[in-house]
Design a protein around this motif. Structure first.
Motif, PDB file in Angstrom:
ATOM      1  N   LYS A  62     -18.051 -55.144  57.635  1.00 33.62           N
ATOM      2  CA  LYS A  62     -19.449 -54.830  57.916  1.00 33.62           C
ATOM      3  C   LYS A  62     -19.660 -54.507  59.390  1.00 33.62           C
ATOM      4  CE  LYS A  62     -20.987 -59.709  58.203  1.00 33.62           C
ATOM      5  NZ  LYS A  62     -20.141 -60.174  59.221  1.00 33.62           N
ATOM      6  N   GLY A  63     -20.774 -53.837  59.666  1.00 27.20           N
ATOM      7  CA  GLY A  63     -21.122 -53.513  61.036  1.00 27.20           C
ATOM      8  C   GLY A  63     -22.535 -52.994  61.092  1.00 27.20           C
ATOM      9  N   GLY A  64     -23.025 -52.824  62.314  1.00 26.33           N
ATOM     10  CA  GLY A  64     -24.438 -52.493  62.483  1.00 26.33           C
ATOM     11  C   GLY A  64     -24.762 -51.041  62.741  1.00 26.33           C
ATOM     12  N   ASP A  65     -23.720 -50.227  62.997  1.00 23.94           N
ATOM     13  CA  ASP A  65     -23.997 -48.814  63.250  1.00 23.94           C
ATOM     14  C   ASP A  65     -22.726 -47.984  63.050  1.00 23.94           C
ATOM     15  OD1 ASP A  65     -22.453 -49.273  65.520  1.00 23.94           O
ATOM     16  OD2 ASP A  65     -24.172 -49.345  66.875  1.00 23.94           O
ATOM     17  N   ILE A  66     -22.841 -46.673  63.264  1.00 28.21           N
ATOM     18  CA  ILE A  66     -21.677 -45.824  63.005  1.00 28.21           C
ATOM     19  C   ILE A  66     -20.605 -45.970  64.086  1.00 28.21           C
ATOM     20  CG2 ILE A  66     -23.005 -44.179  61.639  1.00 28.21           C
ATOM     21  CD1 ILE A  66     -22.892 -42.230  63.981  1.00 28.21           C
ATOM     22  N   VAL A  67     -20.973 -46.510  65.242  1.00 24.73           N
ATOM     23  CA  VAL A  67     -19.949 -46.799  66.252  1.00 24.73           C
ATOM     24  C   VAL A  67     -19.016 -47.883  65.707  1.00 24.73           C
ATOM     25  CG1 VAL A  67     -19.490 -47.587  68.596  1.00 24.73           C
ATOM     26  CG2 VAL A  67     -21.502 -46.187  68.151  1.00 24.73           C
ATOM     27  N   ALA A  68     -19.596 -48.924  65.143  1.00 27.46           N
ATOM     28  CA  ALA A  68     -18.800 -50.005  64.562  1.00 27.46           C
ATOM     29  C   ALA A  68     -17.951 -49.472  63.404  1.00 27.46           C
ATOM     30  CB  ALA A  68     -19.721 -51.121  64.072  1.00 27.46           C
ATOM     31  N   PHE A  69     -18.539 -48.586  62.605  1.00 21.99           N
ATOM     32  CA  PHE A  69     -17.809 -47.995  61.491  1.00 21.99           C
ATOM     33  C   PHE A  69     -16.605 -47.196  61.995  1.00 21.99           C
ATOM     34  CE2 PHE A  69     -16.841 -44.766  58.338  1.00 21.99           C
ATOM     35  CZ  PHE A  69     -16.947 -45.450  57.139  1.00 21.99           C
ATOM     36  N   HIS A  70     -16.844 -46.376  62.989  1.00 24.88           N
ATOM     37  CA  HIS A  70     -15.791 -45.531  63.546  1.00 24.88           C
ATOM     38  C   HIS A  70     -14.695 -46.381  64.183  1.00 24.88           C
ATOM     39  CE1 HIS A  70     -14.901 -41.277  64.255  1.00 24.88           C
ATOM     40  NE2 HIS A  70     -14.285 -41.655  65.360  1.00 24.88           N
ATOM     41  N   GLN A  71     -15.077 -47.429  64.867  1.00 20.14           N
ATOM     42  CA  GLN A  71     -14.118 -48.349  65.485  1.00 20.14           C
ATOM     43  C   GLN A  71     -13.194 -48.959  64.441  1.00 20.14           C
ATOM     44  OE1 GLN A  71     -17.091 -50.722  68.195  1.00 20.14           O
ATOM     45  NE2 GLN A  71     -15.013 -51.373  68.661  1.00 20.14           N
ATOM     46  N   LYS A  72     -13.779 -49.463  63.376  1.00 19.02           N
ATOM     47  CA  LYS A  72     -12.984 -50.123  62.338  1.00 19.02           C
ATOM     48  C   LYS A  72     -12.134 -49.116  61.578  1.00 19.02           C
ATOM     49  CE  LYS A  72     -16.359 -53.811  61.646  1.00 19.02           C
ATOM     50  NZ  LYS A  72     -15.717 -55.087  61.917  1.00 19.02           N
ATOM     51  N   ARG A  73     -12.706 -47.964  61.325  1.00 16.03           N
ATOM     52  CA  ARG A  73     -12.009 -46.955  60.530  1.00 16.03           C
ATOM     53  C   ARG A  73     -10.759 -46.455  61.245  1.00 16.03           C
ATOM     54  NH1 ARG A  73     -13.905 -42.490  56.954  1.00 16.03           N
ATOM     55  NH2 ARG A  73     -12.042 -42.124  55.724  1.00 16.03           N
ATOM     56  N   PHE A  74     -10.865 -46.257  62.557  1.00 13.56           N
ATOM     57  CA  PHE A  74      -9.763 -45.663  63.301  1.00 13.56           C
ATOM     58  C   PHE A  74      -9.113 -46.606  64.300  1.00 13.56           C
ATOM     59  CE2 PHE A  74     -12.631 -42.211  62.032  1.00 13.56           C
ATOM     60  CZ  PHE A  74     -11.758 -41.476  61.249  1.00 13.56           C
ATOM     61  N   GLY A  75      -9.488 -47.880  64.269  1.00 11.47           N
ATOM     62  CA  GLY A  75      -8.897 -48.858  65.168  1.00 11.47           C
ATOM     63  C   GLY A  75      -9.144 -48.547  66.622  1.00 11.47           C
ATOM     64  N   MET A  76     -10.329 -48.067  66.923  1.00 11.63           N
ATOM     65  CA  MET A  76     -10.666 -47.662  68.290  1.00 11.63           C
ATOM     66  C   MET A  76     -11.430 -48.755  69.031  1.00 11.63           C
ATOM     67  SD  MET A  76     -12.036 -43.769  67.949  1.00 11.63           S
ATOM     68  CE  MET A  76     -10.940 -42.389  67.652  1.00 11.63           C
ATOM     69  N   THR A  77     -11.397 -48.657  70.360  1.00 14.75           N
ATOM     70  CA  THR A  77     -12.260 -49.514  71.165  1.00 14.75           C
ATOM     71  C   THR A  77     -13.686 -48.971  71.063  1.00 14.75           C
ATOM     72  OG1 THR A  77     -12.009 -48.151  73.138  1.00 14.75           O
ATOM     73  CG2 THR A  77     -10.402 -49.920  72.823  1.00 14.75           C
ATOM     74  N   PHE A  78     -14.631 -49.779  71.513  1.00  8.76           N
ATOM     75  CA  PHE A  78     -16.030 -49.350  71.507  1.00  8.76           C
ATOM     76  C   PHE A  78     -16.194 -48.045  72.294  1.00  8.76           C
ATOM     77  CE2 PHE A  78     -20.153 -49.263  73.696  1.00  8.76           C
ATOM     78  CZ  PHE A  78     -21.012 -49.307  72.611  1.00  8.76           C
ATOM     79  N   LYS A  79     -15.580 -48.016  73.475  1.00 13.14           N
ATOM     80  CA  LYS A  79     -15.723 -46.827  74.320  1.00 13.14           C
ATOM     81  C   LYS A  79     -15.129 -45.584  73.671  1.00 13.14           C
ATOM     82  CE  LYS A  79     -14.487 -44.960  78.852  1.00 13.14           C
ATOM     83  NZ  LYS A  79     -13.806 -45.207  80.138  1.00 13.14           N
ATOM     84  N   ASP A  80     -13.915 -45.713  73.134  1.00 15.19           N
ATOM     85  CA  ASP A  80     -13.276 -44.552  72.506  1.00 15.19           C
ATOM     86  C   ASP A  80     -14.065 -44.048  71.298  1.00 15.19           C
ATOM     87  OD1 ASP A  80     -11.305 -44.452  74.375  1.00 15.19           O
ATOM     88  OD2 ASP A  80      -9.794 -45.483  73.178  1.00 15.19           O
ATOM     89  N   ALA A  81     -14.640 -44.971  70.563  1.00 15.45           N
ATOM     90  CA  ALA A  81     -15.460 -44.568  69.408  1.00 15.45           C
ATOM     91  C   ALA A  81     -16.696 -43.812  69.892  1.00 15.45           C
ATOM     92  CB  ALA A  81     -15.847 -45.786  68.583  1.00 15.45           C
ATOM     93  N   CYS A  82     -17.298 -44.290  70.969  1.00 16.62           N
ATOM     94  CA  CYS A  82     -18.489 -43.614  71.522  1.00 16.62           C
ATOM     95  C   CYS A  82     -18.123 -42.208  71.999  1.00 16.62           C
ATOM     96  CB  CYS A  82     -19.062 -44.413  72.681  1.00 16.62           C
ATOM     97  SG  CYS A  82     -19.845 -45.942  72.188  1.00 16.62           S
ATOM     98  N   ILE A  83     -16.974 -42.090  72.656  1.00 17.18           N
ATOM     99  CA  ILE A  83     -16.526 -40.776  73.126  1.00 17.18           C
ATOM    100  C   ILE A  83     -16.311 -39.843  71.934  1.00 17.18           C
ATOM    101  CG2 ILE A  83     -14.609 -39.533  74.212  1.00 17.18           C
ATOM    102  CD1 ILE A  83     -14.280 -42.032  76.059  1.00 17.18           C
ATOM    103  N   ALA A  84     -15.625 -40.345  70.913  1.00 21.27           N
ATOM    104  CA  ALA A  84     -15.346 -39.534  69.726  1.00 21.27           C
ATOM    105  C   ALA A  84     -16.634 -39.073  69.046  1.00 21.27           C
ATOM    106  CB  ALA A  84     -14.490 -40.336  68.738  1.00 21.27           C
ATOM    107  N   LEU A  85     -17.676 -39.884  69.152  1.00 15.22           N
ATOM    108  CA  LEU A  85     -18.944 -39.547  68.500  1.00 15.22           C
ATOM    109  C   LEU A  85     -19.884 -38.773  69.427  1.00 15.22           C
ATOM    110  CD1 LEU A  85     -19.454 -42.954  66.661  1.00 15.22           C
ATOM    111  CD2 LEU A  85     -18.918 -40.766  65.597  1.00 15.22           C
ATOM    112  N   GLY A  86     -19.418 -38.496  70.625  1.00  8.99           N
ATOM    113  CA  GLY A  86     -20.226 -37.704  71.559  1.00  8.99           C
ATOM    114  C   GLY A  86     -21.363 -38.470  72.196  1.00  8.99           C
TER     115      GLY A  86
END
Ligand code: ZN
Length: 91
Positions: A62-86
């Protein structure tokens, strides 16, 4: 650290989930989808299209937003997920 995070630049959750391969079932605020975090045989994942929150009724992911989703899905840090999502950068 979160100073460079711009939530308003995140893509629309509905579009994001569909683009990442989820088939959203149902209408309304919460939709169902096959969970990408475990071997799902029925749509166990619930996602909230308004803010990207998600919760799997089977594996408990579970998570609260698509940043959390992206992090879990691709094993990314918070920052890398934010970068990937623009949604990361100087103002
Ligand atoms: Zn799951």
């Amino acid at each position: 650290m979160k100073n460079n995070f711009h939530r308003d630049r995140l893509p629309n959750p509905l579009g994001y989930f569909e683009k990442s391969g989820l088939t959203l079932i149902g209408k309304g605020e919460w939709r169902s989808a096959i969970c990408p975090f475990h071997k799902d045989t029925e749509p166990s994942l619930r996602v909230r299209v308004e803010n990207g929150a998600f919760r799997c009724l089977a594996c408990g992911e579970k998570g609260g937003d698509i940043v959390a989703f992206h992090q879990k899905r691709f094993g990314m840090t918070f920052k890398d997920a934010c970068i990937a999502l623009g949604a990361w950068g100087q103002l």
